[in-house]
Write an enzyme that holds these catalytic residues in place. Structure first.
Site, PDB file in Angstrom:
ATOM      1  N   ASP A  29      87.574 131.735  63.008  1.00 28.45           N
ATOM      2  CA  ASP A  29      88.519 130.768  62.453  1.00 28.45           C
ATOM      3  C   ASP A  29      88.292 129.369  63.011  1.00 28.45           C
ATOM      4  O   ASP A  29      89.016 128.444  62.672  1.00 28.45           O
ATOM      5  CB  ASP A  29      89.961 131.200  62.741  1.00 28.45           C
ATOM      6  N   LYS A  61      81.915 131.829  74.029  1.00 27.73           N
ATOM      7  CA  LYS A  61      81.688 130.966  72.861  1.00 27.73           C
ATOM      8  C   LYS A  61      82.053 129.520  73.200  1.00 27.73           C
ATOM      9  O   LYS A  61      83.041 129.302  73.892  1.00 27.73           O
ATOM     10  CB  LYS A  61      82.555 131.443  71.683  1.00 27.73           C
ATOM     11  N   ASP A  67      91.803 136.598  67.531  1.00 30.35           N
ATOM     12  CA  ASP A  67      92.942 135.725  67.233  1.00 30.35           C
ATOM     13  C   ASP A  67      92.584 134.740  66.128  1.00 30.35           C
ATOM     14  O   ASP A  67      91.576 134.039  66.204  1.00 30.35           O
ATOM     15  CB  ASP A  67      93.374 134.960  68.493  1.00 30.35           C
ATOM     16  N   ASP A  95      85.856 137.438  65.398  1.00 29.73           N
ATOM     17  CA  ASP A  95      86.819 136.951  66.376  1.00 29.73           C
ATOM     18  C   ASP A  95      88.134 137.709  66.163  1.00 29.73           C
ATOM     19  O   ASP A  95      88.352 138.313  65.106  1.00 29.73           O
ATOM     20  CB  ASP A  95      87.023 135.442  66.180  1.00 29.73           C
TER      21      ASP A  95
END
Length: 259
Positions: free
Chosen positions: A209, A184, A15, A13
């Site tokens: 995250d 996602k 961010d 990912d």
């Protein structure tokens, strides 16, 4: 945990893993550099459909992260791939930005508000009541409802912003039709991404995250999963979920030596 095959390809990912509020997370540059030197297939993923891969390449480059355009995979690209598989050469009424409209143009889709095959909802900073009303009427008239991603809020320097999932809920309430989300945590985004780089889930890993999107999608796609604690999910929240990542690490810096 059962022994897994060595990791030969990586999905990560963006961010909360590589960058945070426009600043690289320590270790991100070393991770990307080592990936590129290794020659292993990799993708940087984002559920945000606003930007094209070229836009994101330039944005990351300004931060000192050299990610080739072909190594960037967005929910807009996953949505376009899905539509191209489902109904090649179709038509769509689109609410979204250049990342989404460009992806649909590139697969040969006609963007129209006249009897489109699909209403496609993506991220934009300028959701308009007029556009949402048109989407509701087109869906009521038979257009199929597709969304790039289910994120209900997005980040900004002033605080959370309503995002695709929130607007989708409004349209669903008005039409009674639920959308198909391509991004996602749908493992479709992972599988189509793996296909673009010729990778197999058994020898791939996903770094994220968020437990509810990154880890869930990676797990359901059959990959090893790494949760970093530099984004949204806090350590004490991990046990709240009925599934677990393969490993929890402090940050992307802890994974450089795994490449």
């Amino acid at each position: 945990m059962a022994d897994r095959k060595p990791i030969e390809s990586w999905l990560t990912d963006m961010d909360g893993v590589l960058i945070h509020e426009g600043v690289p997370i320590p270790g991100a540059d070393a991770f990307i550099k080592k990936l590129r030197e290794s020659g292993k297939p990799f993708l940087v993923l984002t559920n945000n459909s606003i930007y094209t891969p070229r836009d994101l390449h330039a944005r990351l480059n300004r931060m000192g992260l050299e990610v080739p355009i072909e190594n960037i995979w967005t929910s807009a690209l996953a949505t376009a791939q899905f539509l191209d598989d489902q109904r090649p050469g179709g038509s769509a009424y689109v609410i979204g930005e250049a990342g989404l409209t460009t992806a649909l143009h590139d697969i040969g889709y006609v963007l129209t508000d006249h009897e489109p095959d699909y209403v496609v909802l993506g991220e934009t900073r300028t959701y308009s009541f007029e556009a949402m009303t048109k989407a509701v009427r087109l869906i009521n008239d038979g257009a199929r409802f597709i969304c790039t991603n289910p994120d209900e809020t997005g980040p900004s320097t002033e605080g959370p912003l309503p995002a695709t999932g929130a607007v989708a809920a409004l349209i669903t309430k008005a039409t009674g039709k639920r959308p198909y989300f391509a991004g996602k945590p749908n493992p479709l985004m992972m599988r189509t991404g793996l296909n673009t780089i010729g990778a197999h889930s058994e020898t791939s890993a996903m770094i994220g995250d968020r437990m509810d999107t990154d880890v869930l999608a990676g797990m359901e796609a059959g990959m090893q999963t790494f949760l970093v604690l530099t984004g949204l999910t806090r350590p004490e929240q991990v046990e709240n979920f009925p599934y677990r990542p393969s490993k929890v690490v402090d940050s992307i810096a802890d994974l450089v030596d795994r490449i």
